[in-house]
Design a protein around this motif. Structure first.
Motif, PDB file in Angstrom:
ATOM      1  N   GLY A  33      -0.408 -17.917  -5.696  1.00  0.00           N
ATOM      2  CA  GLY A  33      -1.173 -18.790  -4.800  1.00  0.00           C
ATOM      3  C   GLY A  33      -2.072 -17.979  -3.897  1.00  0.00           C
ATOM      4  O   GLY A  33      -1.928 -16.757  -3.785  1.00  0.00           O
ATOM      5  N   GLY A  67       5.276  -8.667  -0.626  1.00  0.00           N
ATOM      6  CA  GLY A  67       5.566  -7.974  -1.872  1.00  0.00           C
ATOM      7  C   GLY A  67       5.668  -8.962  -3.010  1.00  0.00           C
ATOM      8  O   GLY A  67       5.631 -10.173  -2.792  1.00  0.00           O
ATOM      9  N   GLY A  68       5.814  -8.446  -4.224  1.00  0.00           N
ATOM     10  CA  GLY A  68       5.813  -9.312  -5.402  1.00  0.00           C
ATOM     11  C   GLY A  68       7.159  -9.926  -5.767  1.00  0.00           C
ATOM     12  O   GLY A  68       7.239 -10.711  -6.706  1.00  0.00           O
ATOM     13  N   SER A  71      -0.994 -14.219  -9.715  1.00  0.00           N
ATOM     14  CA  SER A  71      -0.797 -14.564  -8.306  1.00  0.00           C
ATOM     15  C   SER A  71      -0.093 -15.914  -8.272  1.00  0.00           C
ATOM     16  O   SER A  71      -0.340 -16.760  -9.125  1.00  0.00           O
ATOM     17  N   SER A  81       0.367  -9.934  -8.095  1.00  0.00           N
ATOM     18  CA  SER A  81      -0.637  -9.497  -7.117  1.00  0.00           C
ATOM     19  C   SER A  81      -1.504 -10.676  -6.693  1.00  0.00           C
ATOM     20  O   SER A  81      -1.820 -11.546  -7.517  1.00  0.00           O
ATOM     21  N   PRO A  82      -1.910 -10.703  -5.415  1.00  0.00           N
ATOM     22  CA  PRO A  82      -2.801 -11.798  -4.989  1.00  0.00           C
ATOM     23  C   PRO A  82      -4.157 -11.792  -5.695  1.00  0.00           C
ATOM     24  O   PRO A  82      -4.861 -12.790  -5.642  1.00  0.00           O
ATOM     25  N   LEU A  90       1.757 -12.296   0.241  1.00  0.00           N
ATOM     26  CA  LEU A  90       3.165 -12.029   0.530  1.00  0.00           C
ATOM     27  C   LEU A  90       3.319 -10.553   0.886  1.00  0.00           C
ATOM     28  O   LEU A  90       2.415  -9.759   0.652  1.00  0.00           O
TER      29      LEU A  90
HETATM   30  N1  ADE Z   1       2.021 -10.166  -3.835  1.00  0.00           N
HETATM   31  C1  ADE Z   1       1.525 -10.433  -2.621  1.00  0.00           C
HETATM   32  N2  ADE Z   1       1.027 -11.661  -2.554  1.00  0.00           N
HETATM   33  C2  ADE Z   1       1.179 -12.224  -3.791  1.00  0.00           C
HETATM   34  C3  ADE Z   1       0.858 -13.479  -4.349  1.00  0.00           C
HETATM   35  N3  ADE Z   1       0.252 -14.441  -3.657  1.00  0.00           N
HETATM   36  N4  ADE Z   1       1.175 -13.692  -5.640  1.00  0.00           N
HETATM   37  C4  ADE Z   1       1.756 -12.722  -6.372  1.00  0.00           C
HETATM   38  N5  ADE Z   1       2.090 -11.520  -5.891  1.00  0.00           N
HETATM   39  C5  ADE Z   1       1.813 -11.263  -4.607  1.00  0.00           C
END
Ligand code: ADE
Length: 255
Positions: free
Chosen positions: A131, A137-138, A129, A86-87, A135
């Motif tokens: 970065g 999705g993951g 995350s 996740s971001p 995105l």
């Molecule tokens: N899902 C969406 N963006 C992401 C990110 N930057 N890093 C990890 N999972 C993500």
């Protein structure tokens, strides 16, 4: 020992295809890595196999529903820690890849849509995350984490490469430039020192190049390691790289 990784995703084929190629395929063939991919849709209980729903309170997009995820996380293949991609997670670093490569295994949960229901985030042992960007999705993030981790497993790469890896992890400097044939290309020559056969001198030159590159390209890494030492300043001076030192605030970089 085999690193056991489980991936929970709505795109199992995407993950499997990538895993079967490149360095990850080799790691799997050598039984160094064992990835199980769980299709999140097979943990739904409605005939349409939906895994997303609209957010309470309104707002755009759809959220990943908690129940199918919780059922998937109860699958016997799920190895803890469970890591949600996740971001909002902590930024993934080389040191995290090293730590993950030393575990028996872990589970990666890929998000899709606008994000996870917050109870999914709470159920994960941690969130990662890759970065500060978003995105769709993951899945790509999960592949990034698996590749960065699996290439550190003993036997996946040759010994030469593992040694290089250690040097990055220890002194946090960028790689030095490398050259292969031809010796001269369009007027650009391979540095003389690399042809000298003097291994100590080659090592010194390479170290100076790593310092130089990191100072120029990633001053944040230099700061994070607490600056550069007096000996390192002298080494740069020895090769005539004084300019880079002058352009930097010396107080800040000398440790
Ligand atoms: N899902 C969406 N963006 C992401 C990110 N930057 N890093 C990890 N999972 C993500």
């Amino acid at each position: 020992m085999t690193l056991r990784v489980t991936v929970v995703t709505i795109f199992p084929k995407l993950i499997e295809q990538y895993l079967n190629s490149s360095v990850l395929g080799r790691a799997t063939q050598r039984a160094l890595l064992d990835v199980t991919v769980l299709d999140l849709r097979s943990y739904t209980d409605d005939p349409r196999r939906s895994i997303d729903d609209s957010p309470y309170g309104g707002g755009p997009g759809m959220l990943m529903m908690p129940e199918p995820v919780f059922r998937a996380l109860a699958d016997p293949h799920v190895v803890r820690p469970t890591i949600g991609l996740s971001p909002i997670g902590a930024t993934f670093r080389q040191s995290d890849a090293v730590a993950l490569s030393q575990l028996d295994g872990f589970t990666l949960l890929c998000g899709r849509y606008e994000g996870f229901d917050a109870r999914i985030e709470e159920a994960c042992d941690r969130l990662i995350s890759i970065g500060d960007f978003v995105l769709a999705g993951g899945e790509l993030a999960a592949l990034v984490v698996i590749e960065a981790t699996a290439r550190l497993l003993n036997g996946v790469l040759g010994n030469e490469e593992s040694a290089r890896e250690e040097s990055f992890a220890m002194d946090r400097l960028l790689e030095h430039p490398q050259y292969t044939r031809p010796r001269v290309l369009g007027g650009h020559e391979v540095p003389e020192v690399l042809l000298s056969g003097d291994h100590e001198e080659v090592d010194r030159w390479r170290y100076a190049q790593r310092l130089l590159r990191t100072l120029e390209r990633r001053p944040d890494l230099i700061e994070a390691r607490g600056g550069i030492s007096r000996e390192e300043v002298e080494l740069l001076h020895r090769y005539g790289y004084d300019e880079v030192l002058q352009t930097m605030n010396k107080e800040r970089f000398e440790r």
